[in-house]
Design a protein around this motif. Structure first.
Motif, short mmCIF file in Angstrom:
data_model
loop_
_atom_site.label_atom_id
_atom_site.label_comp_id
_atom_site.label_asym_id
_atom_site.label_seq_id
_atom_site.Cartn_x
_atom_site.Cartn_y
_atom_site.Cartn_z
N ARG A 117 0.83 -1.20 0.00
CA ARG A 117 0.00 0.00 0.00
C ARG A 117 0.87 1.25 0.00
N MET A 118 1.92 1.27 0.82
CA MET A 118 2.83 2.41 0.84
C MET A 118 3.56 2.53 -0.50
N PHE A 119 3.92 1.40 -1.08
CA PHE A 119 4.57 1.39 -2.38
C PHE A 119 3.68 2.03 -3.45
N ARG A 120 2.38 1.66 -3.45
CA ARG A 120 1.45 2.23 -4.42
C ARG A 120 1.32 3.74 -4.26
N GLU A 121 1.29 4.20 -3.01
CA GLU A 121 1.14 5.64 -2.77
C GLU A 121 2.41 6.40 -3.17
N LEU A 122 3.57 5.80 -2.97
CA LEU A 122 4.82 6.42 -3.40
C LEU A 122 4.87 6.57 -4.92
N CYS A 123 4.46 5.52 -5.62
CA CYS A 123 4.58 5.50 -7.08
C CYS A 123 3.49 6.31 -7.77
N GLY A 124 2.24 6.15 -7.32
CA GLY A 124 1.13 6.77 -8.02
C GLY A 124 0.62 5.87 -9.13
N GLU A 125 -0.61 6.10 -9.55
CA GLU A 125 -1.25 5.24 -10.54
C GLU A 125 -0.62 5.33 -11.91
N SER A 126 -0.22 6.54 -12.32
CA SER A 126 0.29 6.72 -13.69
C SER A 126 1.65 6.07 -13.91
N LYS A 129 2.66 1.52 -15.05
CA LYS A 129 3.08 0.89 -16.31
C LYS A 129 4.59 0.68 -16.37
N ASN A 130 5.33 1.34 -15.48
CA ASN A 130 6.78 1.15 -15.39
C ASN A 130 7.17 0.31 -14.18
N VAL A 131 6.19 -0.37 -13.60
CA VAL A 131 6.42 -1.19 -12.40
C VAL A 131 6.42 -2.67 -12.77
N VAL A 132 7.37 -3.41 -12.23
CA VAL A 132 7.41 -4.87 -12.37
C VAL A 132 7.35 -5.48 -10.97
N ILE A 133 6.32 -6.26 -10.70
CA ILE A 133 6.22 -6.99 -9.44
C ILE A 133 6.87 -8.35 -9.65
N VAL A 134 7.86 -8.65 -8.82
CA VAL A 134 8.67 -9.84 -9.03
C VAL A 134 8.55 -10.77 -7.83
N THR A 135 8.14 -12.00 -8.07
CA THR A 135 8.06 -12.99 -7.00
C THR A 135 9.40 -13.71 -6.86
N THR A 136 9.82 -13.90 -5.61
CA THR A 136 11.11 -14.51 -5.32
C THR A 136 10.91 -15.75 -4.43
N MET A 137 12.03 -16.39 -4.08
CA MET A 137 12.04 -17.55 -3.18
C MET A 137 11.27 -18.75 -3.76
N TRP A 138 11.35 -18.95 -5.06
CA TRP A 138 10.65 -20.06 -5.69
C TRP A 138 11.23 -21.41 -5.29
N SER A 139 12.47 -21.44 -4.87
CA SER A 139 13.08 -22.71 -4.46
C SER A 139 12.51 -23.24 -3.16
N GLN A 167 -1.41 -2.02 -15.88
CA GLN A 167 -0.26 -2.33 -16.73
C GLN A 167 1.03 -2.67 -15.98
N ALA A 168 0.97 -2.84 -14.66
CA ALA A 168 2.14 -3.39 -13.97
C ALA A 168 2.31 -4.84 -14.40
N LEU A 169 3.56 -5.32 -14.44
CA LEU A 169 3.85 -6.70 -14.83
C LEU A 169 4.09 -7.56 -13.60
N LEU A 170 3.76 -8.83 -13.69
CA LEU A 170 4.06 -9.81 -12.64
C LEU A 170 4.98 -10.87 -13.23
N LEU A 171 6.21 -10.94 -12.72
CA LEU A 171 7.21 -11.86 -13.25
C LEU A 171 7.82 -12.70 -12.12
#
Length: 353
Positions: A117-126, A129-139, A167-171
């Motif tokens: 939530r704090m991350f979203r407020e720092l970045c803003g909605e516009s 589209k330049n944000v990539v959400i990355v999941t880690t610790m797959w092992s 338009q944020a990406l999930l990788l």
């Protein structure tokens, strides 16, 4: 040859222990300190060494999470905002932001929710589209369990769906160099954008407490205070009952609980006070540092121009011209990151570490 004109900057954010510093070190070859457990080692904003990728010079900003074990959320917000806003004043915008999340987390709990939530407020909605959400610790999970959690994160509005819809990406990141580079490939050719907090503070002239992120933190601190007051009232009623019943053992235990609760209430109030005051002081100090650096940059340029006018040898003229071109080509900004890296270490004293 890659020059500073080709350099792009990417911020790395996320919860403590999500692998931010490990990601930065892996892809950049830096040696920033990595935590061994849940305790945070990133107690300040850190810069990677610049590295080349796809013909671009890339610099990563490693940030502490809002669940930092040694700093309050107000300290963290002030620290990140100070850095981002002062670099923005120099003309530096972010090509993108990477937000790391542990796929191994069994639940998307209160800490993770507050961080995002704090991350979203720092970045803003516009900027999403330049944000990539990355999941880690797959092992740490089976492929099937990881895929199930990933699907829930992507499709549940309580988690990342609303950001992905904008338009944020999930990788995925599997802790390999090729995986980290693949994440950056999605960012490095973006058009750099200002974050909401940069626009609010620098362009609109807002105080940190007036920004969307500051207001979100203020609401959370107010909610904590209300909760603590309600708990304090309940404890007082229980204490009165214990006194009336002459239950000394229970009364002592309740008094200890009340003392702990008072400490938590005082901390919430201190965080509120910091939110209102720290950023202004820290920002003024950083602005003074920037001005002195700009003066030095101008002094070097004037001195080189004087030397060029006096030079008679062609080789000497070419050498001086090359140095002038380097300054004009972002020499000031090339050194700015290193200056901030050392400057923030001393700035850390302002936040009590």
């Amino acid at each position: 040859m890659v020059t500073n004109q080709d350099k792009i900057t990417v911020a790395i954010m996320g919860c403590t222990g999500s692998g931010k510093t490990t990601f930065v070190n892996l892809v950049s070859g830096s040696t920033l300190r990595v935590g061994d457990g849940l305790e945070s080692c990133t107690t300040e904003v850190q810069l990677s060494i610049p590295f080349e990728l796809d013909g671009r010079l890339v610099e990563l900003i490693d940030t502490p999470g809002f669940d930092d074990t040694s700093k309050s959320d107000a300290d963290i917000l002030n620290m990140i905002a100070t850095y981002l806003c002062d670099t923005y004043r120099t003309g530096k915008k972010l090509a993108g932001v990477i937000y790391l999340h542990r796929i191994s987390d069994f639940r998307f709990g209160g800490i993770a929710t507050r961080n995002f939530r704090m991350f979203r407020e720092l970045c803003g909605e516009s900027t999403l589209k330049n944000v990539v959400i990355v999941t880690t610790m797959w092992s740490e999970v089976t492929p099937a369990k990881g895929a199930t959690r990933e699907h829930e994160l992507a499709t549940n509005t309580k988690f990342f769906k609303s950001a992905i819809d904008k338009q944020a990406l999930l990788l995925r990141h599997d802790n390999t160099l090729s995986s980290a580079q693949s994440v950056l490939h999605q960012i490095i050719h973006n058009n750099p954008r200002s974050l909401r907090i940069q626009y609010e503070v620098v362009t609109q002239g807002k105080d940190i407490s007036q920004t969307a992120a500051g207001e979100e933190l203020g609401r959370e601190l107010a909610a904590q205070t209300r909760k603590f007051k309600a708990e304090m009232k309940a404890l007082q009623e229980q204490t009165n009952a214990a006194i009336k019943a002459k239950d000394q053992e229970t009364r002592v235990e309740l008094e200890e609980e009340r003392a702990k609760l008072r400490d938590q209430m005082m901390k919430a109030q201190m965080d509120t006070d910091k939110l209102l005051s720290n950023f202004k002081e820290d920002n003024e100090r950083m602005e003074e540092r920037l001005k002195s650096m700009e003066v030095e940059h101008e002094r070097q340029r004037a001195e080189l121009e004087k030397q060029l006018a006096a030079a008679k040898d062609r080789a000497e003229q070419d050498a001086i011209s090359a140095r002038l071109n380097e300054l004009a080509d972002g020499g000031f900004f090339a050194h700015l990151g290193r200056a901030f890296d050392s400057g923030l270490k001393s700035l850390g004293g302002l936040f009590g570490f």
